[in-house]
Each structure stands twice: as structure tokens, then as C-alpha cells.
Write a protein that holds these residues in place. Structure first.
Motif, PDB file in Angstrom:
ATOM      1  N   ARG A 289      44.512 -54.009 -47.100  1.00 48.67           N
ATOM      2  CA  ARG A 289      43.050 -54.103 -47.111  1.00 48.67           C
ATOM      3  C   ARG A 289      42.503 -53.066 -46.138  1.00 48.67           C
ATOM      4  NH1 ARG A 289      41.441 -59.672 -45.633  1.00 48.67           N
ATOM      5  NH2 ARG A 289      41.655 -58.985 -43.508  1.00 48.67           N
ATOM      6  N   GLU A 290      41.438 -52.374 -46.549  1.00 44.51           N
ATOM      7  CA  GLU A 290      40.760 -51.427 -45.661  1.00 44.51           C
ATOM      8  C   GLU A 290      39.417 -52.022 -45.264  1.00 44.51           C
ATOM      9  OE1 GLU A 290      40.602 -47.647 -47.600  1.00 44.51           O
ATOM     10  OE2 GLU A 290      42.736 -47.281 -47.261  1.00 44.51           O
ATOM     11  N   VAL A 291      39.082 -51.876 -43.980  1.00 42.62           N
ATOM     12  CA  VAL A 291      37.852 -52.440 -43.446  1.00 42.62           C
ATOM     13  C   VAL A 291      37.109 -51.337 -42.698  1.00 42.62           C
ATOM     14  CG1 VAL A 291      36.878 -54.148 -41.869  1.00 42.62           C
ATOM     15  CG2 VAL A 291      38.932 -54.699 -43.173  1.00 42.62           C
ATOM     16  N   SER A 292      35.820 -51.233 -42.944  1.00 39.07           N
ATOM     17  CA  SER A 292      34.955 -50.311 -42.222  1.00 39.07           C
ATOM     18  C   SER A 292      33.827 -51.144 -41.632  1.00 39.07           C
ATOM     19  CB  SER A 292      34.406 -49.254 -43.180  1.00 39.07           C
ATOM     20  OG  SER A 292      33.664 -48.298 -42.481  1.00 39.07           O
ATOM     21  N   VAL A 293      33.691 -51.094 -40.302  1.00 37.80           N
ATOM     22  CA  VAL A 293      32.720 -51.970 -39.644  1.00 37.80           C
ATOM     23  C   VAL A 293      32.066 -51.262 -38.459  1.00 37.80           C
ATOM     24  CG1 VAL A 293      34.461 -53.042 -38.152  1.00 37.80           C
ATOM     25  CG2 VAL A 293      32.416 -54.316 -38.730  1.00 37.80           C
ATOM     26  N   ASP A 294      30.790 -51.568 -38.246  1.00 34.22           N
ATOM     27  CA  ASP A 294      30.066 -51.098 -37.064  1.00 34.22           C
ATOM     28  C   ASP A 294      29.873 -52.285 -36.141  1.00 34.22           C
ATOM     29  OD1 ASP A 294      29.531 -48.327 -37.713  1.00 34.22           O
ATOM     30  OD2 ASP A 294      28.254 -49.105 -39.301  1.00 34.22           O
ATOM     31  N   ILE A 295      30.193 -52.099 -34.864  1.00 31.27           N
ATOM     32  CA  ILE A 295      30.038 -53.181 -33.888  1.00 31.27           C
ATOM     33  C   ILE A 295      29.230 -52.693 -32.704  1.00 31.27           C
ATOM     34  CG2 ILE A 295      32.221 -54.272 -34.529  1.00 31.27           C
ATOM     35  CD1 ILE A 295      33.369 -53.143 -31.902  1.00 31.27           C
ATOM     36  N   VAL A 296      28.702 -53.641 -31.958  1.00 32.36           N
ATOM     37  CA  VAL A 296      28.039 -53.353 -30.691  1.00 32.36           C
ATOM     38  C   VAL A 296      29.081 -53.566 -29.602  1.00 32.36           C
ATOM     39  CG1 VAL A 296      26.217 -54.062 -29.108  1.00 32.36           C
ATOM     40  CG2 VAL A 296      25.798 -54.059 -31.569  1.00 32.36           C
TER      41      VAL A 296
END
Length: 93
Positions: free
Chosen positions: A20-27
Motif C-alpha cells: 500500500r502507498e500512502v501520501s499524507v500531509d501532517i502538522v
């Protein structure tokens, strides 16, 4: 899950070959770095992560992108005051 860096992986456990590939923006929850340059608390970080199920567990690989900021104190020449300059640089980890 209390950490913004945590990802759910239960579905990949004991499933060798699944990916699984995950692309995420976090603070960013707390400052990352030491000394004069760092990714400051509250800044954005982008994560591109690949999760691969193995017989022995889960292999995690990926990239993180964030802007590190800081200051450098320039050394004064004779009869000049010290100057502070800001550095902004995109760092790929």
C-alpha cells in the motif's frame, strides 16, 4: 493512535506480498532538528510512504518533505555590527 506519524497497518500484518502507498500531509507536533536550523512546531510536512507486507512483519520506506528554517549569525568585520540572516531551504529526507 496519538501520533500524526502513526499509520494503520493491521490489514497488512501476516499478508506477505500486499503493498500500500500512502501520501499524507501532517502538522509537525514538535520541533524537528537541533541547533540553528529546524522544522518548527506547527509547520507542514509531506510524507510519501510505501508499506509492504512480509512474512516477518511490515517493511516501511518513503520520503518526507518539510521546510527547515533558522538563522545564522554573520561574523562582523571591523566597525560593522553582527547581522542575522534567515535561511529557508527545502530538505528531502
Amino acid at each position: 493512535m496519538n501520533s500524526p506519524y502513526a499509520l494503520r497497518v493491521r490489514d497488512l500484518a501476516q499478508r506477505a506480498g500486499d503493498m500500500r502507498e500512502v501520501s499524507v500531509d501532517i502538522v509537525v507536533p514538535s520541533t524537528l532538528g537541533a541547533g540553528l536550523i529546524a522544522v518548527r512546531k506547527g509547520d507542514q510536512m509531506h510524507l510519501d510512504v510505501k508499506l509492504e507486507g512480509l512474512h516477518e512483519g511490515i517493511l516501511v520506506s518513503g520520503h518526507a518533505r518539510a521546510e527547515a528554517t533558522g538563522g545564522v549569525l554573520a561574523l562582523p568585520h571591523r566597525h560593522q555590527r553582527a547581522r542575522r540572516c534567515r535561511i529557508r531551504r527545502s530538505v528531502r529526507v
